[in-house]
Motif scaffolding. Structure first.
Motif, PDB file in Angstrom:
ATOM      1  N   PRO A   1       0.838  -1.195   0.000  1.00 57.97           N
ATOM      2  CA  PRO A   1       0.000   0.000   0.000  1.00 57.97           C
ATOM      3  C   PRO A   1       0.875   1.249   0.000  1.00 57.97           C
ATOM      4  O   PRO A   1       2.029   1.207   0.425  1.00 57.97           O
ATOM      5  CB  PRO A   1      -0.778  -0.108   1.301  1.00 57.97           C
TER       6      PRO A   1
ATOM      7  N   GLU B   1       2.455   4.691   1.121  1.00 59.65           N
ATOM      8  CA  GLU B   1       2.768   5.192   2.462  1.00 59.65           C
ATOM      9  C   GLU B   1       1.696   6.180   2.897  1.00 59.65           C
ATOM     10  O   GLU B   1       1.242   6.995   2.104  1.00 59.65           O
ATOM     11  CB  GLU B   1       4.116   5.915   2.432  1.00 59.65           C
ATOM     12  N   ARG B   2       1.325   6.127   4.175  1.00 57.93           N
ATOM     13  CA  ARG B   2       0.224   6.953   4.673  1.00 57.93           C
ATOM     14  C   ARG B   2       0.476   8.438   4.480  1.00 57.93           C
ATOM     15  O   ARG B   2      -0.392   9.180   4.020  1.00 57.93           O
ATOM     16  CB  ARG B   2       0.015   6.690   6.152  1.00 57.93           C
ATOM     17  N   SER B   3       1.698   8.875   4.852  1.00 49.34           N
ATOM     18  CA  SER B   3       1.987  10.308   4.799  1.00 49.34           C
ATOM     19  C   SER B   3       1.901  10.815   3.357  1.00 49.34           C
ATOM     20  O   SER B   3       1.332  11.868   3.088  1.00 49.34           O
ATOM     21  CB  SER B   3       3.372  10.580   5.375  1.00 49.34           C
TER      22      SER B   3
ATOM     23  N   GLY C   1       0.187   9.384   0.894  1.00 48.07           N
ATOM     24  CA  GLY C   1      -1.216   9.331   0.488  1.00 48.07           C
ATOM     25  C   GLY C   1      -1.982  10.540   0.999  1.00 48.07           C
ATOM     26  O   GLY C   1      -2.775  11.154   0.276  1.00 48.07           O
ATOM     27  N   GLY C   2      -1.733  10.898   2.272  1.00 44.30           N
ATOM     28  CA  GLY C   2      -2.407  12.051   2.876  1.00 44.30           C
ATOM     29  C   GLY C   2      -2.084  13.344   2.142  1.00 44.30           C
ATOM     30  O   GLY C   2      -2.978  14.131   1.799  1.00 44.30           O
TER      31      GLY C   2
END
Ligand SMILES: [Cu+2]
Length: 495
Positions: free
Chosen positions: A138, A140-142, A144-145
């Protein structure tokens, strides 16, 4: 806009970890002759397709001046019409070492053609490369944000820009927009918002479809399952089952091609100790299943690795497990072989001498220092007779000086390697236009037992390979001496 943005993001979405073409060992290691030049080639296969493969070529001599590399299909359409080759870069510190990067645009059985030029003229060979998407991670969260915020900013911005343009686009300086213009601007903003949402929705659908396809691809290339069944006390039946339902339509058992004399090389290894190993060669039955009448074996839990090569030259290792009762079966014959010895833990780490039944031994010249994961190495083994002299009775075993199986203690890595490296011999023959070229690579071209005049084989046998990850490994080295297959077993702690 979102569409194009998604296009840029896709490669980030699919950053990945390592998996397999043997099992858990996707990089390609090769040793052979490009005309007059002896070279070692390592292909670091990308985890994503399309992706960049890293190619390393080491020349055994200093006569090489230029190396060109180009990826092609292994066989079929496109295998004879290469794109323009890339020139590999020569290392400044080490003039015999060349590196290059190649885009691999599709999954499947590919090859990298290596053309060598030097003081002895030109030489060429092709290294088979099984290319396949290995895993999806997936985003990376940061990241994606951040991208999500940017998308919202752009989408909302677009709506307001359209509104402002409708409301104030043709005002005189100082003039205030009329109620009609304000009204129209609201309409424009509503329509723009609908269009932007529509585009975002299409983008999401497209992204979802791409991601689904990609996941299917990753699944398709995972090691297929070896479904095993024991019939009539000693008959082992093996069926191949892909991880993807479409697999068995594309990889048909009736089309698999022989790889060094056999359609299937089956390895049964007792677990957890790996203290017993069988290397057998099942026959293909009408149904497409593979069948072998097992030799006499002790009861136990066995892990199953079965190597096959599909018609395109892509190697597959079927993976399975089976609990076997004690079997009183046939005697070993032909190319079948077995080994029994100390379990993995009991041997101690980094054991480098294997005693053979007749008092001879195989010595692994592993050098000093720790073994590192992901390093291309040449594993050299010296075969000695019972007096400690170089053994003079070595013969080709299935056409080659030796066969080596590298198995990690957790069984997530299994690689069947030859003196020419990790590619299957069948793929090497396809890549180089038939068995002829292979004579340079194998000791003697594979012929039915008894038909060939046994050639003398050097008492030293080597295998180019690299451990894919740290851990404990068992290495089975198989050679043939005076008509008898012998197996030397070595344990290695890899950092
Ligand atoms: Cu082999």
């Amino acid at each position: 806009m979102p569409r194009r943005m998604l296009g840029i993001l896709m490669p980030i979405l699919v950053t990945t970890l390592s998996a397999s073409a043997h099992v858990g060992s996707s990089d390609v290691f090769f040793e052979g002759d490009a005309g007059p030049y002896h070279i070692y080639v390592t292909v670091r296969v990308p985890q994503v397709i399309p992706g960049i493969a890293e190619i390393q070529v080491r020349s055994a001599s200093n006569e090489v001046e230029k190396i060109e590399i180009v990826p092609m299909r292994l066989s079929g359409a496109g295998s004879n019409f290469p794109p323009t080759p890339d020139v590999a870069e020569r290392s400044k510190q080490d003039s015999q070492f060349f590196t290059g990067r190649l885009w691999l645009m599709e999954s499947g059985a590919l090859k990298v053609r290596v053309s060598v030029e030097g003081s002895k003229g030109k030489g060429e060979l092709a290294v088979p490369v099984p290319a396949f998407a290995q895993r999806t991670l997936p985003m990376e969260r940061s990241l994606g944000g951040l991208l999500g915020l940017l998308m919202v900013f752009l989408a909302v911005g677009l709506v307001f820009i359209a509104g402002a343009a409708a409301r104030e686009g043709n005002l005189e300086p100082g003039e205030t927009p009329s109620p009609a213009k304000t009204q129209r601007a609201r309409m424009v903003m509503a329509i723009t918002a609908a269009v932007v949402l529509g585009i975002l929705f299409l983008g999401k659908t497209w992204w979802g479809a791409e991601a689904t396809n990609y996941k299917r691809d990753v699944n398709f290339f995972k090691p297929p399952e070896a479904e095993t069944q024991l019939e009539n006390l000693n008959r082992l039946v093996i069926r191949a089952k892909g991880q993807d339902p479409e697999w068995s339509k594309e990889v048909e058992m009736k089309d698999v091609i022989p790889d060094h004399n056999h359609l299937m090389h089956l390895f049964l290894i007792s677990t957890p100790g790996m203290d017993r190993m069988w290397h057998l060669h099942p026959e293909r039955a009408e149904s497409g299943a593979f069948v072998d009448d097992l030799p006499t074996m002790l009861a136990g839990h066995y892990v199953v690795f079965a190597d096959i090569v599909d018609k395109r030259g892509f190697p597959w290792t079927l993976v399975g497990q089976i609990d076997l009762p004690e079997i009183s079966g046939k005697a070993l014959s032909g190319d079948d072989s077995t080994w029994t010895g100390a379990p993995l833990a009991a041997q101690g780490d980094n054991r480098s001498v294997a005693e053979l039944a007749d008092g001879g031994r195989i010595v692994w010249e592993r050098g000093s220092g720790p073994l590192a994961a992901n390093a291309a190495m040449v594993f050299k083994f010296k075969v000695e007779d019972r007096d400690g002299n170089p053994a003079k009775d070595l013969q080709p075993y299935m056409g080659m000086a030796g066969h080596a199986e590298f198995v990690s203690s957790d069984r997530t890595v299994f690689a069947h390697i030859h003196p020419a490296g990790s590619a299957s011999m069948a793929a090497l023959e396809l890549a180089n236009g038939g068995p002829k070229v292979n004579e340079a690579i194998t000791v003697h071209h594979a012929m039915p037992e008894g038909m060939s005049i046994p050639e003398r084989v050097s008492s030293e046998v080597s295998f180019p390979y690299g451990f894919p990850k740290p851990g404990e490994y068992r290495i089975f080295v198989q050679i043939k001496r005076a008509g008898q297959v012998e197996t030397g077993v070595f344990d290695a702690q890899v950092q």
